[in-house]
Scaffold this motif. Structure first.
Motif, PDB file in Angstrom:
ATOM      1  N   TRP A  62       0.829  -1.217   0.000  1.00 50.32           N
ATOM      2  CA  TRP A  62       0.000   0.000   0.000  1.00 50.32           C
ATOM      3  C   TRP A  62       0.855   1.256   0.000  1.00 50.32           C
ATOM      4  O   TRP A  62       0.423   2.286   0.515  1.00 50.32           O
ATOM      5  N   SER A 121       7.656   4.948  11.260  1.00 50.85           N
ATOM      6  CA  SER A 121       6.678   4.028  10.666  1.00 50.85           C
ATOM      7  C   SER A 121       5.279   4.404  11.117  1.00 50.85           C
ATOM      8  O   SER A 121       5.106   5.240  12.012  1.00 50.85           O
ATOM      9  N   GLY A 122       4.295   3.711  10.532  1.00 55.26           N
ATOM     10  CA  GLY A 122       2.907   3.924  10.929  1.00 55.26           C
ATOM     11  C   GLY A 122       2.641   3.452  12.346  1.00 55.26           C
ATOM     12  O   GLY A 122       1.919   4.098  13.105  1.00 55.26           O
ATOM     13  N   SER A 123       3.224   2.319  12.706  1.00 61.87           N
ATOM     14  CA  SER A 123       3.030   1.797  14.069  1.00 61.87           C
ATOM     15  C   SER A 123       3.562   2.789  15.099  1.00 61.87           C
ATOM     16  O   SER A 123       2.886   3.087  16.100  1.00 61.87           O
ATOM     17  N   ASN A 126       1.206   5.596  15.522  1.00 57.54           N
ATOM     18  CA  ASN A 126       0.038   5.349  16.369  1.00 57.54           C
ATOM     19  C   ASN A 126       0.418   5.224  17.844  1.00 57.54           C
ATOM     20  O   ASN A 126      -0.381   5.565  18.718  1.00 57.54           O
ATOM     21  N   TYR A 155      -6.747  -2.061  11.450  1.00 62.29           N
ATOM     22  CA  TYR A 155      -5.306  -2.306  11.552  1.00 62.29           C
ATOM     23  C   TYR A 155      -4.601  -0.988  11.816  1.00 62.29           C
ATOM     24  O   TYR A 155      -4.720  -0.045  11.021  1.00 62.29           O
ATOM     25  N   GLU A 228      -9.427   4.188  10.456  1.00 59.88           N
ATOM     26  CA  GLU A 228      -8.931   4.384   9.091  1.00 59.88           C
ATOM     27  C   GLU A 228     -10.139   4.835   8.267  1.00 59.88           C
ATOM     28  O   GLU A 228     -11.210   4.222   8.380  1.00 59.88           O
ATOM     29  N   VAL A 263      -2.482   6.094   7.180  1.00 58.64           N
ATOM     30  CA  VAL A 263      -1.273   5.397   6.730  1.00 58.64           C
ATOM     31  C   VAL A 263      -1.478   4.813   5.327  1.00 58.64           C
ATOM     32  O   VAL A 263      -0.582   4.870   4.488  1.00 58.64           O
ATOM     33  N   ILE A 264      -2.665   4.289   5.064  1.00 58.41           N
ATOM     34  CA  ILE A 264      -2.971   3.794   3.719  1.00 58.41           C
ATOM     35  C   ILE A 264      -3.670   4.864   2.880  1.00 58.41           C
ATOM     36  O   ILE A 264      -3.358   5.060   1.706  1.00 58.41           O
TER      37      ILE A 264
HETATM   38  N1  PMP Z   1      -2.010   2.000  10.160  1.00 60.04           N
HETATM   39  C1  PMP Z   1      -2.523   1.487   9.046  1.00 60.04           C
HETATM   40  C2  PMP Z   1      -3.884   1.929   8.606  1.00 60.04           C
HETATM   41  C3  PMP Z   1      -1.800   0.544   8.300  1.00 60.04           C
HETATM   42  O1  PMP Z   1      -2.342   0.016   7.199  1.00 60.04           O
HETATM   43  C4  PMP Z   1      -0.512   0.187   8.735  1.00 60.04           C
HETATM   44  C5  PMP Z   1       0.350  -0.792   7.956  1.00 60.04           C
HETATM   45  N2  PMP Z   1      -0.257  -1.542   7.003  1.00 60.04           N
HETATM   46  C6  PMP Z   1      -0.023   0.742   9.917  1.00 60.04           C
HETATM   47  C7  PMP Z   1      -0.783   1.654  10.595  1.00 60.04           C
HETATM   48  C8  PMP Z   1       1.316   0.369  10.433  1.00 60.04           C
HETATM   49  O2  PMP Z   1       2.318   0.908   9.686  1.00 60.04           O
HETATM   50  P1  PMP Z   1       3.785   0.281   9.719  1.00 60.04           P
HETATM   51  O3  PMP Z   1       3.702  -1.095   9.165  1.00 60.04           O
HETATM   52  O4  PMP Z   1       4.574   1.271   8.902  1.00 60.04           O
HETATM   53  O5  PMP Z   1       4.228   0.294  11.143  1.00 60.04           O
END
Ligand code: PMP
Length: 461
Positions: A62, A121-123, A126, A155, A228, A263-264
């Motif tokens: 994505w 990163s996205g994680s 969050n 997610y 999301e 993130v997406i």
């Molecule tokens: N939030 C969403 C909506 C995601 O789709 C993702 C990863 N697919 C994440 C957070 C986490 O991001 P990352 O894998 O970069 O930590």
């Protein structure tokens, strides 16, 4: 000789199985089967170590919004690596790429966002959201406001807080999650919860589950709601147009912070710069990653809206949070080039006015296939629901694993499409042309036919 050419496929697979624990993978099963070794990419195509070409309808994961091989991003990284490969932002210091990116992000995001906190990163983004939301309410003199409401099948990442915010039961089952004060309501998935109502009626019903939960907990305990705009990893669950405006109304009514996990959906995926703009929400915080650099290099962050920023800045003192790579200069330089390219190529407008509607038509034509019970798109993301019987959207027996069967045909026929249960999903690069949408649709149709032939032969229907 390039690294990829220095060993055979079998040699790469053997070393992979011996040493590399892959994310979200059954290690033993993969070791037996052997990984597919991806060696190069261009535009929307990948090549594996056997020289097979694959159309990447998932943009990597994505993220590769501008497609592979964009020289402008490569040059930006190279130049920044030469000039200043790293410096931190802890020591009352900053680097020009991080400052310029912060400034540019406040331009391309909705007007309430003038500040950003960078992550890797996205994680991590969050996790930052959880720290920031709770800090905000502490500073507001309401420390009891700790609870963050999220949704089942969401997610939000795989760190302790990210996985807790997410609503994946299998993830919660490993590691004693969620962490305290994170609760979940049902997702706005019409097929699962809404049949018998119109989609718009159901959107309102699903949004009001948020209000029910707030009242159950007591509004004085609720800090934020996170969602999301379109649930991606959960299977491209596209809510009705009525859903987000009602969620916004409810958050406003109880003074609860609204967090949009972009993130997406960020950086053009839905046909606007951010998903909240497509769906009519006005979040206080916005998580981003992936598309900010088109995945060329890791970068994430949180856009901090004026309401929260003002409190953190004017009343907060030191915010005890940060990462070594918060504002990494090379990642920020790539993001600057990437956003510049998205603007120059007018990719957001292209998805909105041209390729998005064209993909919607292509997916509508797939509804005629005997296996397809539902076909939906939003911008350049889409999902096909595979059903045993179109009447009542009757599902296949779970043991069949119909999605994985179809995914297997896709892999074997030069198409990367992902299966989430019985939903086949795509999120192709935003540079995809109409001709490439035709090419992808033809591949999808062929794989659906092969899956149908399996179903007929095996007696699954
Ligand atoms: N939030 C969403 C909506 C995601 O789709 C993702 C990863 N697919 C994440 C957070 C986490 O991001 P990352 O894998 O970069 O930590």
């Amino acid at each position: 000789m390039q690294l990829a050419q220095q060993r055979t496929t079998q040699q790469w697979q053997a070393a992979d199985a011996a040493h590399f624990l892959h994310p979200f993978t059954d290690f033993q099963a993969l070791a037996k089967k052997g990984s597919r070794i991806i060696t190069r990419a261009e535009n929307i195509y990948l090549w594996d170590s056997e020289g097979r070409k694959v159309l990447d309808a998932m943009s990597g994961l994505w993220c590769v919004n501008v497609g592979y091989g964009q020289q402008r991003l490569i040059d930006a990284a190279t130049q920044q690596l030469r000039e200043l490969p790293f410096y931190n932002a802890f020591f009352q210091t900053a680097t020009p790429p991080a400052i310029a990116l912060a400034e540019l992000l406040s331009e391309v995001t909705p007007p309430q966002f003038q500040h950003v906190f960078f992550t890797g990163s996205g994680s991590e983004g969050n996790d930052t959201v959880v720290r920031m939301v709770r800090r905000y309410w502490d500073l507001q003199g309401q420390p009891q406001r700790k609870v963050i409401i999220s949704r089942r099948n969401a997610y939000h990442g795989s760190t302790m807080a990210g996985a807790s915010l997410g609503g994946m039961a299998d993830m919660h089952a490993q590691g004693g999650l969620p962490i305290p004060d994170i609760v979940h309501i049902d997702q706005p998935y019409w097929v699962q919860h809404g049949q018998g109502m119109s989609r718009d009626e159901f959107g309102l019903v699903a949004a009001r589950w948020l209000e029910d939960k707030i009242l159950e907990l007591g509004p004085e305990r609720v800090a934020a709601f996170i969602g999301e705009p379109v649930q991606g990893a959960g299977g491209v669950i596209i809510p009705a147009a009525t859903y987000w405006p009602e969620v916004q109304r409810i958050c406003d009514k109880y003074g609860i912070l609204l967090v949009s996990d972009e993130v997406i959906c960020g950086f053009g995926r839905t046909g606007r710069w951010f998903g909240c703009e497509t769906f009519g929400a006005r979040p206080d915080l916005m998580t981003f990653a992936k598309g900010v650099t088109s995945g060329y290099i890791p970068l994430g962050g949180v856009m901090v809206g004026d309401r929260v920023a003002k409190t953190l800045i004017e009343q907060g003192g030191e915010f005890e949070h940060g990462y070594t790579y918060s504002g990494h200069p090379v990642a920020c330089a790539v993001a600057l080039a990437n956003i510049g390219l998205i603007r120059e190529l007018k990719l957001v407008e292209q998805v909105h006015d041209n390729t998005g509607p064209y993909l919607a038509e292509a997916f509508a034509s797939l509804r005629e296939h005997p296996l397809v019970g539902d076909a939906e798109t939003c911008g350049l993301m889409g999902a096909l629901l595979l059903v045993k019987d179109k009447a009542g959207l009757k599902p296949f027996d779970r043991t069949v694993g119909i999605g994985m069967v179809c995914r297997g045909h896709c892999f074997a026929n030069g198409l990367i499409m992902r299966a989430v249960g019985n939903r086949m999903i795509i999120a192709p690069p935003l540079v995809m042309t109409r001709a490439q949408i035709d090419e992808m649709t033809a591949l999808i149709r062929r794989c659906l036919d092969l899956t149908l032939a399996d179903a007929q032969r095996e007696g699954w229907l």
